[in-house]
Design an enzyme around this catalytic site. Structure first.
Site, PDB file in Angstrom:
ATOM      1  N   ASP A  50      -6.489  14.033  21.926  1.00 50.61           N
ATOM      2  CA  ASP A  50      -5.504  14.581  20.994  1.00 50.61           C
ATOM      3  C   ASP A  50      -5.582  16.095  20.825  1.00 50.61           C
ATOM      4  OD1 ASP A  50      -7.879  14.739  19.681  1.00 50.61           O
ATOM      5  OD2 ASP A  50      -7.324  13.478  17.982  1.00 50.61           O
ATOM      6  N   ARG A 279      -4.191  15.164  12.007  1.00 49.60           N
ATOM      7  CA  ARG A 279      -3.243  14.923  13.103  1.00 49.60           C
ATOM      8  C   ARG A 279      -1.819  14.870  12.594  1.00 49.60           C
ATOM      9  NH1 ARG A 279      -5.239  11.478  17.247  1.00 49.60           N
ATOM     10  NH2 ARG A 279      -3.047  10.994  17.549  1.00 49.60           N
ATOM     11  N   TYR A 287     -14.406  10.909  14.165  1.00 50.05           N
ATOM     12  CA  TYR A 287     -15.433  10.526  15.140  1.00 50.05           C
ATOM     13  C   TYR A 287     -16.696  10.204  14.369  1.00 50.05           C
ATOM     14  CZ  TYR A 287     -12.695  12.221  19.067  1.00 50.05           C
ATOM     15  OH  TYR A 287     -11.724  12.406  20.014  1.00 50.05           O
ATOM     16  N   PRO A 363     -15.779  13.290  23.705  1.00 48.47           N
ATOM     17  CA  PRO A 363     -14.483  13.871  23.337  1.00 48.47           C
ATOM     18  C   PRO A 363     -14.547  14.824  22.153  1.00 48.47           C
ATOM     19  CG  PRO A 363     -14.546  11.485  22.886  1.00 48.47           C
ATOM     20  CD  PRO A 363     -15.888  11.873  23.369  1.00 48.47           C
TER      21      PRO A 363
HETATM   22  P1  FAD Z   1      -7.406   9.437  32.794  1.00 48.20           P
HETATM   23  O1  FAD Z   1      -6.629   9.823  31.609  1.00 48.20           O
HETATM   24  O2  FAD Z   1      -8.529   8.499  32.645  1.00 48.20           O
HETATM   25  O3  FAD Z   1      -6.353   8.847  33.825  1.00 48.20           O
HETATM   26  C1  FAD Z   1      -6.734   8.170  34.999  1.00 48.20           C
HETATM   27  C2  FAD Z   1      -5.599   7.259  35.430  1.00 48.20           C
HETATM   28  O4  FAD Z   1      -5.906   6.725  36.713  1.00 48.20           O
HETATM   29  C3  FAD Z   1      -5.431   6.082  34.497  1.00 48.20           C
HETATM   30  O5  FAD Z   1      -4.105   6.053  34.032  1.00 48.20           O
HETATM   31  C4  FAD Z   1      -5.803   4.880  35.359  1.00 48.20           C
HETATM   32  O6  FAD Z   1      -5.026   3.750  35.057  1.00 48.20           O
HETATM   33  C5  FAD Z   1      -5.531   5.377  36.759  1.00 48.20           C
HETATM   34  N1  FAD Z   1      -6.330   4.719  37.809  1.00 48.20           N
HETATM   35  C6  FAD Z   1      -7.670   4.559  37.835  1.00 48.20           C
HETATM   36  N2  FAD Z   1      -8.049   3.958  38.971  1.00 48.20           N
HETATM   37  C7  FAD Z   1      -6.941   3.735  39.698  1.00 48.20           C
HETATM   38  C8  FAD Z   1      -6.674   3.148  40.983  1.00 48.20           C
HETATM   39  N3  FAD Z   1      -7.650   2.685  41.768  1.00 48.20           N
HETATM   40  N4  FAD Z   1      -5.401   3.073  41.411  1.00 48.20           N
HETATM   41  C9  FAD Z   1      -4.397   3.544  40.646  1.00 48.20           C
HETATM   42  N5  FAD Z   1      -4.589   4.116  39.433  1.00 48.20           N
HETATM   43  C10 FAD Z   1      -5.838   4.217  38.959  1.00 48.20           C
HETATM   44  N6  FAD Z   1     -10.559  12.774  25.118  1.00 48.20           N
HETATM   45  C11 FAD Z   1     -10.484  13.550  24.033  1.00 48.20           C
HETATM   46  O7  FAD Z   1     -10.375  14.778  24.185  1.00 48.20           O
HETATM   47  N7  FAD Z   1     -10.510  12.984  22.789  1.00 48.20           N
HETATM   48  C12 FAD Z   1     -10.613  11.614  22.628  1.00 48.20           C
HETATM   49  O8  FAD Z   1     -10.672  11.112  21.516  1.00 48.20           O
HETATM   50  C13 FAD Z   1     -10.689  10.775  23.740  1.00 48.20           C
HETATM   51  N8  FAD Z   1     -10.800   9.425  23.627  1.00 48.20           N
HETATM   52  C14 FAD Z   1     -10.783   8.656  24.752  1.00 48.20           C
HETATM   53  C15 FAD Z   1     -10.836   7.257  24.640  1.00 48.20           C
HETATM   54  C16 FAD Z   1     -10.759   6.446  25.767  1.00 48.20           C
HETATM   55  C17 FAD Z   1     -10.778   4.950  25.597  1.00 48.20           C
HETATM   56  C18 FAD Z   1     -10.675   7.040  27.049  1.00 48.20           C
HETATM   57  C19 FAD Z   1     -10.592   6.177  28.285  1.00 48.20           C
HETATM   58  C20 FAD Z   1     -10.675   8.437  27.148  1.00 48.20           C
HETATM   59  C21 FAD Z   1     -10.726   9.254  26.007  1.00 48.20           C
HETATM   60  N9  FAD Z   1     -10.680  10.665  26.082  1.00 48.20           N
HETATM   61  C22 FAD Z   1     -10.644  11.425  24.991  1.00 48.20           C
HETATM   62  C23 FAD Z   1     -10.730  11.359  27.321  1.00 48.20           C
HETATM   63  C24 FAD Z   1      -9.401  11.861  27.761  1.00 48.20           C
HETATM   64  O9  FAD Z   1      -8.445  10.871  27.559  1.00 48.20           O
HETATM   65  C25 FAD Z   1      -9.612  12.212  29.187  1.00 48.20           C
HETATM   66  O10 FAD Z   1     -10.478  13.339  29.294  1.00 48.20           O
HETATM   67  C26 FAD Z   1      -8.333  12.535  29.902  1.00 48.20           C
HETATM   68  O11 FAD Z   1      -7.420  11.498  29.736  1.00 48.20           O
HETATM   69  C27 FAD Z   1      -8.665  12.686  31.366  1.00 48.20           C
HETATM   70  O12 FAD Z   1      -7.518  12.750  32.107  1.00 48.20           O
HETATM   71  P2  FAD Z   1      -7.487  12.234  33.587  1.00 48.20           P
HETATM   72  O13 FAD Z   1      -6.065  12.330  33.989  1.00 48.20           O
HETATM   73  O14 FAD Z   1      -8.480  12.980  34.398  1.00 48.20           O
HETATM   74  O15 FAD Z   1      -7.996  10.718  33.561  1.00 48.20           O
END
Ligand code: FAD
Length: 660
Positions: A50, A279, A287, A363
């Site tokens: 967020d 928010r 947290y 996070p």
């Molecule tokens: P992600 O957002 O994880 O996106 C990865 C995507 O890849 C997903 O949509 C997944 O479905 C897809 N994927 C994975 N494997 C495959 C595959 N083999 N084939 C096709 N698609 C695939 N950050 C904060 O700053 N504050 C928070 O409170 C916070 N809470 C979080 C809570 C949870 C449950 C999670 C999972 C993450 C949280 N984060 C938080 C972290 C933040 O969301 C991430 O740092 C950010 O989303 C990272 O972005 P990304 O695009 O690198 O990865």
């Protein structure tokens, strides 16, 4: 199993979270033949990240949707640290950590990740019909290294599999067996506590003989999160360790008499510290350290033991004697943090990893989404421009060099900041000590965390000015850093605009001519001489404007923006050489190409102080090259066209003509 169809794409992006969408944005801008897939059936709607830092907001401004964040998001500008006084009474320490208003025109903001993903997707559609293919999982990977140096080859082969509705949309856990309230959306089904689920998904889908496709690609960008499938295919490890602390996080509309619940801050009590993040829509994110993993379980942890009730009780205990309850919970989850980073973010010049795929951390520093988006943005424009044949593949080597050191800093920040939350006792520390320490940690990492400093090293994309070369013409415009935002006035219109919007992320490298005081004849002549070179008057040289290949839909990959320092009333738009204000027979003059560093009485942010801030002489000016991501690539004097052209020659691909 049904026979797999075969297809080709230039760039395949695995994962459509924040990092994958940012990379996809550049594919859209540059007209790249690309695909982006995600195993989930839907985008994120609630929960997850967020926090938005100023640099990310600057990028959003350059992409054209920051106004939507401003309308919906919540600004969080100061932090208050609540600690017990000598008598154990919770008292406010602060406010601390005010934003550096001279450094950025944007403040820290809070808005749900789901909205941010929406805005990026909408912006992609402004440029192209590239769609996220949802419910599609990558299942097998082959790489033919012998083809790596052949730009026409497709060395990557990935098998994709379409998932069923149930596979792509796993039911969320909505009950936790511990009494009400239970019917709130939680992230436990997708939580960071779950092991990899893709193997199981692939097995299930195989059994069902799902539709498959063999895709041949030139480049692959793995943006597939902390359990990255792509990273595993190329055997890049994540180095570091899991921490022993289990955290709860809740997004609720709080019912409390704690006075700072709508302000950013922390509350420390003898049993721990919670982080309070106000928010949008009256929501607050908290947290909460919930428990420590028992050493006897070998670091493993049973997530079903954590309930919403349990997190609420922990908040009530730490906030006491203030009251705390809620009726609305938008989302909640529990997680165990791994502090890990991959040793490299690429394998050769065809395979790249971004975001959580290469760095994981807690996070609480509010950087997960920011770092991931900035990674995706960085690799996105580079791969896109190489893929359309506009940039030299050598620029791809700068990706790990630019982003990896920042991931290391992120982990260091996280280690120090998280430590402040997991300290279980305040005994022996005075309230001032505790608050001071927290302020010190935040402030020492502020420039890095807010993205105000990037520290990109010397490379083909960043030509640092060495001290032996004498003082730089633009002392505070440092190659490898972003251009510090300024509000300028348009010469022809009188309107004011921030440079973060003016230097749009729509493709071009920009030559910024800081033309100086163009009332002075000698300075006019310097600008005229530069214009003659840019017009290509000297037949032995080719103007940078038509020297390089471009991206589809754009005549030149070089755009010129002039910013002069004379009072606007004393010069006219038409005084400037025509090449600086190009004429289009249909669209008329390039009014948006000439700007003035002058104040506007009606706009307190527009003060005519740009040259001073940038460290540029108001008479003599300077010249810059801005990369498509607004980082400064090159800087010098107005006469240094040859040196600037040498920089551009190293980055871009020349138009193949006999003269060259
Ligand atoms: P992600 O957002 O994880 O996106 C990865 C995507 O890849 C997903 O949509 C997944 O479905 C897809 N994927 C994975 N494997 C495959 C595959 N083999 N084939 C096709 N698609 C695939 N950050 C904060 O700053 N504050 C928070 O409170 C916070 N809470 C979080 C809570 C949870 C449950 C999670 C999972 C993450 C949280 N984060 C938080 C972290 C933040 O969301 C991430 O740092 C950010 O989303 C990272 O972005 P990304 O695009 O690198 O990865």
């Amino acid at each position: 199993e049904t026979e797999a169809v075969e297809s080709q794409t230039d760039v395949l992006i695995i994962g459509a979270g924040p990092s994958g969408l940012m990379a996809a944005y550049w594919m859209a801008v540059c007209g790249v033949r690309a695909r982006i897939i995600d195993k989930k059936g839907t985008k994120v709607f609630t929960g997850q990240a967020d926090g938005l830092r100023p640099r990310t907001l600057e990028l959003f401004d350059s992409m054209g949707f920051q106004h939507r964040v401003i309308h919906e998001g919540h600004v969080a500008v100061e932090a208050n640290f609540w600690v017990p006084d000598e008598n154990g009474k919770l008292t406010r320490q602060g406010p601390h950590c005010s934003p550096k208003i001279n450094e950025s025109n944007h403040y820290n903001m809070l808005l749900n990740q789901g909205r941010i993903e929406r805005f990026v997707i909408d912006t992609i559609h402004k440029y192209s019909d590239l769609e996220v293919e949802r419910g599609v999982i990558a299942e097998s990977f082959e790489y033919d290294e012998t083809l790596e140096d052949n730009p026409d080859a497709y060395p990557i082969t990935v098998k994709l599999r379409t998932l069923s509705d149930e596979e792509a949309n796993p039911a969320h856990l909505t009950t936790n067996g511990s009494g009400p309230p239970t019917a709130f959306t939680n992230g436990m089904g997708r939580g960071s506590l779950l092991p990899d689920d893709w193997e199981e998904l692939i097995q299930k889908s195989r059994a069902r003989q799902a539709k498959t496709e063999i895709v041949k690609a030139k480049y692959i960008i793995g943006c597939d999160g902390a359990h990255s499938w792509t990273r595993k295919q190329v055997n890049i490890p994540l180095e570091g360790s899991m921490t022993e602390h289990i955290w709860g996080v809740i997004d609720v509309v709080p019912l409390t008499n704690f006075p700072d619940i709508r302000r950013l801050g922390t509350i420390t009590h003898s049993s721990g510290t919670i982080l309070v993040i106000p928010r949008e829509r009256r929501m607050v994110r908290l947290y909460v350290p919930v428990q420590i993993v028992d050493a006897s379980t070998n670091g493993r942890f049973d997530r079903s033991t954590i309930t919403l009730e349990m997190i609420k009780a922990r908040v009530q205990a730490i906030m006491s004697p203030f009251t705390f309850d809620f009726q609305v919970c938008d989302w909640w989850t529990a997680y165990q943090v791994g502090q890990r980073v991959a040793p490299t973010f690429n394998k050769g010049t065809r395979i790249f990893l971004a975001g959580d795929a290469v760095h994981t951390h807690s996070p609480k520093v509010g950087l997960g989404m920011n770092m991931s988006m900035q990674d995706g943005f960085n690799i996105g424009w580079k791969v896109a421009m190489v893929a359309v044949g506009a940039a030299n593949p050598a620029i791809l080597n700068t990706y790990t060099a630019e982003r990896h050191p920042l991931a290391e800093m992120l982990l260091e920040f996280d280690r120090l900041w998280s430590g402040e939350f997991t300290e279980t006792s305040t005994n022996g520390t005075t309230k001032a000590d505790k608050a001071d320490r927290m302020v010190d940690v935040v402030e020492s990492f502020m420039d890095f965390a807010d993205g105000l400093k990037a520290y990109y090293p010397n490379s083909s994309l960043v030509w640092k000015v060495s001290e032996e070369e004498g003082p730089a013409a633009a002392r505070n415009l440092i190659p490898g850093e972003r251009i510090p935002p300024m509000k300028l006035r348009n010469q022809a219109e009188g309107n004011s605009k921030w440079t973060t919007r003016l230097f749009e992320s729509d493709g071009p490298f920009r030559i910024i001519i800081l033309a100086g005081d163009v009332r002075v004849e000698a300075q006019q002549e310097r600008v005229a001489a530069l214009a003659r070179i840019l017009e290509g008057e000297d037949k032995t040289k080719v103007s940078p404007l038509c020297r390089y290949m471009s991206i589809p839909g754009r005549e030149s990959l070089i755009e010129i923006v002039t910013i002069h320092s004379a009072p606007w009333e004393e010069v006219e738009f038409f005084d400037f050489p025509e090449i600086l204000r190009p004429f289009d027979p249909v669209m008329g003059w390039g009014y948006e190409n000439i700007w003035c560093d002058a104040s506007a009485t009606w706009d307190p942010y527009c003060q005519g102080k740009g040259y001073e801030k940038w460290g540029v002489d108001r008479l003599r000016g300077a010249m810059l090259v801005l990369r498509p991501d607004q980082y400064i690539g090159w800087s010098g004097e107005l006469e240094e066209v040859d040196d600037m052209t040498a920089y551009l020659d190293g980055v871009l691909i020349k138009v193949p003509t006999p003269e060259l």
